[in-house]
Design a protein around this motif. Structure first.
Motif, PDB file in Angstrom:
ATOM      1  N   GLY A 197     -15.392   1.159  20.419  1.00 33.97           N
ATOM      2  CA  GLY A 197     -15.401   0.508  20.476  1.00 33.97           C
ATOM      3  C   GLY A 197     -15.219  -0.134  19.344  1.00 33.97           C
ATOM      4  O   GLY A 197     -14.863  -1.227  19.119  1.00 33.97           O
ATOM      5  N   LYS A 198     -15.690   0.557  18.175  1.00 29.91           N
ATOM      6  CA  LYS A 198     -16.105   0.224  16.778  1.00 29.91           C
ATOM      7  C   LYS A 198     -14.559   0.687  16.524  1.00 29.91           C
ATOM      8  O   LYS A 198     -14.091  -0.182  15.728  1.00 29.91           O
ATOM      9  N   ILE A 199     -13.318   1.389  17.183  1.00 31.22           N
ATOM     10  CA  ILE A 199     -12.012   1.170  16.548  1.00 31.22           C
ATOM     11  C   ILE A 199     -11.648   0.403  16.921  1.00 31.22           C
ATOM     12  O   ILE A 199     -10.482  -0.048  16.225  1.00 31.22           O
ATOM     13  N   GLY A 200     -11.675  -0.268  17.965  1.00 32.45           N
ATOM     14  CA  GLY A 200     -10.892  -1.231  19.327  1.00 32.45           C
ATOM     15  C   GLY A 200      -8.808  -0.918  18.986  1.00 32.45           C
ATOM     16  O   GLY A 200      -8.239  -1.985  18.742  1.00 32.45           O
ATOM     17  N   ASP A 201      -8.720   0.181  20.064  1.00 35.78           N
ATOM     18  CA  ASP A 201      -6.790   0.418  19.857  1.00 35.78           C
ATOM     19  C   ASP A 201      -7.718  -0.094  21.660  1.00 35.78           C
ATOM     20  O   ASP A 201      -8.227   0.660  22.756  1.00 35.78           O
ATOM     21  N   GLU A 202      -6.077  -0.664  21.943  1.00 41.41           N
ATOM     22  CA  GLU A 202      -6.431  -0.849  23.411  1.00 41.41           C
ATOM     23  C   GLU A 202      -6.086   0.454  24.061  1.00 41.41           C
ATOM     24  O   GLU A 202      -6.409  -0.155  25.431  1.00 41.41           O
ATOM     25  N   ARG A 203      -5.500   1.615  23.863  1.00 34.40           N
ATOM     26  CA  ARG A 203      -5.526   2.319  24.996  1.00 34.40           C
ATOM     27  C   ARG A 203      -6.885   3.097  25.190  1.00 34.40           C
ATOM     28  O   ARG A 203      -6.678   4.083  25.708  1.00 34.40           O
ATOM     29  N   ALA A 204      -7.592   2.504  24.985  1.00 37.15           N
ATOM     30  CA  ALA A 204      -9.628   2.669  25.365  1.00 37.15           C
ATOM     31  C   ALA A 204      -9.847   2.409  26.009  1.00 37.15           C
ATOM     32  O   ALA A 204     -10.435   2.401  27.099  1.00 37.15           O
ATOM     33  N   ILE A 205      -8.793   1.026  25.865  1.00 38.59           N
ATOM     34  CA  ILE A 205      -9.620  -0.173  27.301  1.00 38.59           C
ATOM     35  C   ILE A 205      -9.524   0.827  28.993  1.00 38.59           C
ATOM     36  O   ILE A 205     -10.248   0.851  29.688  1.00 38.59           O
ATOM     37  N   LYS A 206      -8.093   1.569  29.201  1.00 38.37           N
ATOM     38  CA  LYS A 206      -8.385   1.752  30.715  1.00 38.37           C
ATOM     39  C   LYS A 206      -8.803   3.503  30.839  1.00 38.37           C
ATOM     40  O   LYS A 206      -9.923   3.076  31.769  1.00 38.37           O
ATOM     41  N   PRO A 207      -9.307   3.839  29.837  1.00 37.28           N
ATOM     42  CA  PRO A 207     -10.049   5.567  29.972  1.00 37.28           C
ATOM     43  C   PRO A 207     -11.754   4.800  30.106  1.00 37.28           C
ATOM     44  O   PRO A 207     -12.757   5.516  30.556  1.00 37.28           O
ATOM     45  N   LEU A 208     -11.727   3.899  29.095  1.00 37.46           N
ATOM     46  CA  LEU A 208     -13.297   2.679  29.763  1.00 37.46           C
ATOM     47  C   LEU A 208     -14.284   2.776  30.744  1.00 37.46           C
ATOM     48  O   LEU A 208     -14.863   2.986  30.795  1.00 37.46           O
ATOM     49  N   LEU A 209     -11.779   1.923  31.416  1.00 42.04           N
ATOM     50  CA  LEU A 209     -13.169   0.582  32.452  1.00 42.04           C
ATOM     51  C   LEU A 209     -13.430   2.126  33.538  1.00 42.04           C
ATOM     52  O   LEU A 209     -14.269   2.184  34.403  1.00 42.04           O
ATOM     53  N   GLU A 210     -12.605   2.793  33.387  1.00 40.77           N
ATOM     54  CA  GLU A 210     -12.744   4.149  34.718  1.00 40.77           C
ATOM     55  C   GLU A 210     -13.762   4.975  34.395  1.00 40.77           C
ATOM     56  O   GLU A 210     -13.979   5.882  35.730  1.00 40.77           O
ATOM     57  N   ALA A 211     -14.196   5.212  33.387  1.00 43.42           N
ATOM     58  CA  ALA A 211     -15.717   5.886  33.025  1.00 43.42           C
ATOM     59  C   ALA A 211     -16.865   5.090  33.400  1.00 43.42           C
ATOM     60  O   ALA A 211     -18.156   5.975  33.367  1.00 43.42           O
ATOM     61  N   MET A 212     -16.572   4.060  33.508  1.00 41.28           N
ATOM     62  CA  MET A 212     -17.895   2.224  34.283  1.00 41.28           C
ATOM     63  C   MET A 212     -18.737   3.439  35.335  1.00 41.28           C
ATOM     64  O   MET A 212     -19.881   2.451  35.750  1.00 41.28           O
ATOM     65  N   ASP A 213     -18.448   4.374  36.108  1.00 47.66           N
ATOM     66  CA  ASP A 213     -18.849   5.160  37.529  1.00 47.66           C
ATOM     67  C   ASP A 213     -19.537   6.464  36.697  1.00 47.66           C
ATOM     68  O   ASP A 213     -19.543   7.390  37.410  1.00 47.66           O
ATOM     69  N   ASP A 214     -19.617   6.262  35.545  1.00 45.65           N
ATOM     70  CA  ASP A 214     -20.570   7.525  35.279  1.00 45.65           C
ATOM     71  C   ASP A 214     -22.497   7.523  35.670  1.00 45.65           C
ATOM     72  O   ASP A 214     -22.539   6.409  36.074  1.00 45.65           O
ATOM     73  N   GLU A 215     -22.959   8.613  35.537  1.00 44.47           N
ATOM     74  CA  GLU A 215     -23.932   8.854  36.874  1.00 44.47           C
ATOM     75  C   GLU A 215     -25.215   8.723  36.068  1.00 44.47           C
ATOM     76  O   GLU A 215     -25.989   8.084  37.098  1.00 44.47           O
ATOM     77  N   ARG A 216     -25.385   8.394  34.580  1.00 43.69           N
ATOM     78  CA  ARG A 216     -25.938   7.945  33.392  1.00 43.69           C
ATOM     79  C   ARG A 216     -25.887   6.126  33.758  1.00 43.69           C
ATOM     80  O   ARG A 216     -25.300   6.116  32.440  1.00 43.69           O
ATOM     81  N   TRP A 217     -26.999   5.553  33.543  1.00 50.53           N
ATOM     82  CA  TRP A 217     -26.818   3.802  33.549  1.00 50.53           C
ATOM     83  C   TRP A 217     -26.578   3.412  31.945  1.00 50.53           C
ATOM     84  O   TRP A 217     -26.294   2.889  31.633  1.00 50.53           O
ATOM     85  N   TYR A 218     -27.458   4.560  31.509  1.00 44.06           N
ATOM     86  CA  TYR A 218     -27.508   4.071  29.429  1.00 44.06           C
ATOM     87  C   TYR A 218     -26.062   4.323  29.175  1.00 44.06           C
ATOM     88  O   TYR A 218     -25.964   3.992  27.998  1.00 44.06           O
ATOM     89  N   VAL A 219     -25.179   5.426  29.789  1.00 44.00           N
ATOM     90  CA  VAL A 219     -23.534   5.774  29.625  1.00 44.00           C
ATOM     91  C   VAL A 219     -23.529   4.250  29.492  1.00 44.00           C
ATOM     92  O   VAL A 219     -22.555   3.928  29.053  1.00 44.00           O
ATOM     93  N   ARG A 220     -23.350   3.952  30.912  1.00 44.46           N
ATOM     94  CA  ARG A 220     -21.821   3.206  31.810  1.00 44.46           C
ATOM     95  C   ARG A 220     -23.117   1.359  30.272  1.00 44.46           C
ATOM     96  O   ARG A 220     -21.662   1.209  29.825  1.00 44.46           O
ATOM     97  N   LEU A 221     -24.044   1.294  30.586  1.00 39.59           N
ATOM     98  CA  LEU A 221     -24.229   0.291  29.771  1.00 39.59           C
ATOM     99  C   LEU A 221     -23.946   0.375  27.913  1.00 39.59           C
ATOM    100  O   LEU A 221     -23.167  -0.586  27.985  1.00 39.59           O
ATOM    101  N   GLN A 222     -23.927   1.647  27.433  1.00 38.24           N
ATOM    102  CA  GLN A 222     -22.709   1.505  26.486  1.00 38.24           C
ATOM    103  C   GLN A 222     -21.774   1.110  26.154  1.00 38.24           C
ATOM    104  O   GLN A 222     -19.953   1.104  25.760  1.00 38.24           O
ATOM    105  N   ILE A 223     -20.281   2.252  27.773  1.00 39.90           N
ATOM    106  CA  ILE A 223     -18.869   2.068  27.733  1.00 39.90           C
ATOM    107  C   ILE A 223     -19.447   0.165  28.561  1.00 39.90           C
ATOM    108  O   ILE A 223     -18.648  -0.557  27.156  1.00 39.90           O
ATOM    109  N   GLU A 224     -20.291  -0.721  28.429  1.00 39.40           N
ATOM    110  CA  GLU A 224     -19.846  -2.105  29.312  1.00 39.40           C
ATOM    111  C   GLU A 224     -19.968  -2.759  27.496  1.00 39.40           C
ATOM    112  O   GLU A 224     -19.083  -3.341  27.292  1.00 39.40           O
TER     113      GLU A 224
END
Length: 237
Positions: A197-224
């Motif tokens: 998020g801090k780096i701000g490279d568009e290459r990370a958008i799709k992987p971050l969206l795919e990671a939104m199904d993480d089993e830990r809610w606080y990981v999902r919150l950080q991803i959001e």
């Protein structure tokens, strides 16, 4: 009773609240070990030449508590005049003195500390703090070393390296951070998302969206939060 009693038992809190720098320096030089350490900590509030000089001298104290408090206060003062005197403390016999020294060098942000800190990444006692210090300095010369740290077995070191990479903001780190979104450790996944998020490279958008199904809610919150920050940075660009 005054600030000093007959056996020189200074009231450090009162000296600090009154801004009595000379009294604190006297306590640092002539008090017992406990009062010296307390005075070294208190002097970090005052960004003046007298405090700076006294704290630099205190780095050579025989007492480790005085040394680490002096190093920490020099970091709070933030003057790069202290850098040459702090660097030898990265080799102090006490690991906690080395740790506070690394943190202080990070707070100061002087690029003269880059190479000594890179060398201190080998120090397993303090390497997490060293990684964060490198992040604060922000020199891209640390990126390859921090990327190597992402391969370490210690999840806390990997997390610290990710945090540092986010602070530096070099897009070179993006592929490795994307891969770290799949790390077995939840802290590593969370810090990887934050760094992306801090780096701000568009290459990370799709992987971050795919990671939104993480089993830990606080990981999902950080991803959001990372996705939001990334989008904001892309808009700025």
């Amino acid at each position: 009773m005054g600030i000093f009693d007959g056996t020189f038992n200074p009231d450090i809190e009162k000296l600090e609240s009154e801004g009595d720098i000379n009294g604190l320096i006297k306590s640092l030089k002539k008090g017992d070990e406990q009062h010296q350490a307390m005075a070294a900590r208190a002097l970090g509030r005052f960004k003046d030449e007298l405090s700076l000089k006294a704290l630099i001298e205190a780095l050579e104290s025989e007492n480790a508590d005085v040394r680490w408090n002096a190093a920490s206060s020099l970091g709070r003062i933030g003057s790069d005049d202290a850098t040459p005197f702090l660097l030898p403390c990265l080799r102090d016999e006490k690991w906690y003195v080395r740790q506070h020294t690394a943190e202080a060098l990070g707070e100061i942000g002087d690029e003269r500390a880059l190479l000594p800190l890179l060398e201190s990444l080998k120090d397993e006692k303090i390497r997490n703090s060293v990684a964060i210090a490198l992040g604060h300095i922000g020199d891209p010369g640390a990126v390859d070393h921090l990327l190597d740290a992402l391969k370490d077995d210690d999840f806390s070191f990997r997390s610290a390296a990710e945090e540092a990479l986010g602070m530096i903001g070099d897009e070179k780190a993006v592929p490795a951070l994307i891969e770290a979104l799949k790390d077995e450790d939840m802290s590593v996944r969370r810090h990887a998302a934050g760094a992306l998020g801090k780096i701000g490279d568009e290459r990370a958008i799709k992987p971050l969206l795919e990671a939104m199904d993480d089993e830990r809610w606080y990981v999902r919150l950080q991803i959001e939060e990372a996705i939001q920050e990334l989008n904001n940075r892309l808009k700025e660009k």
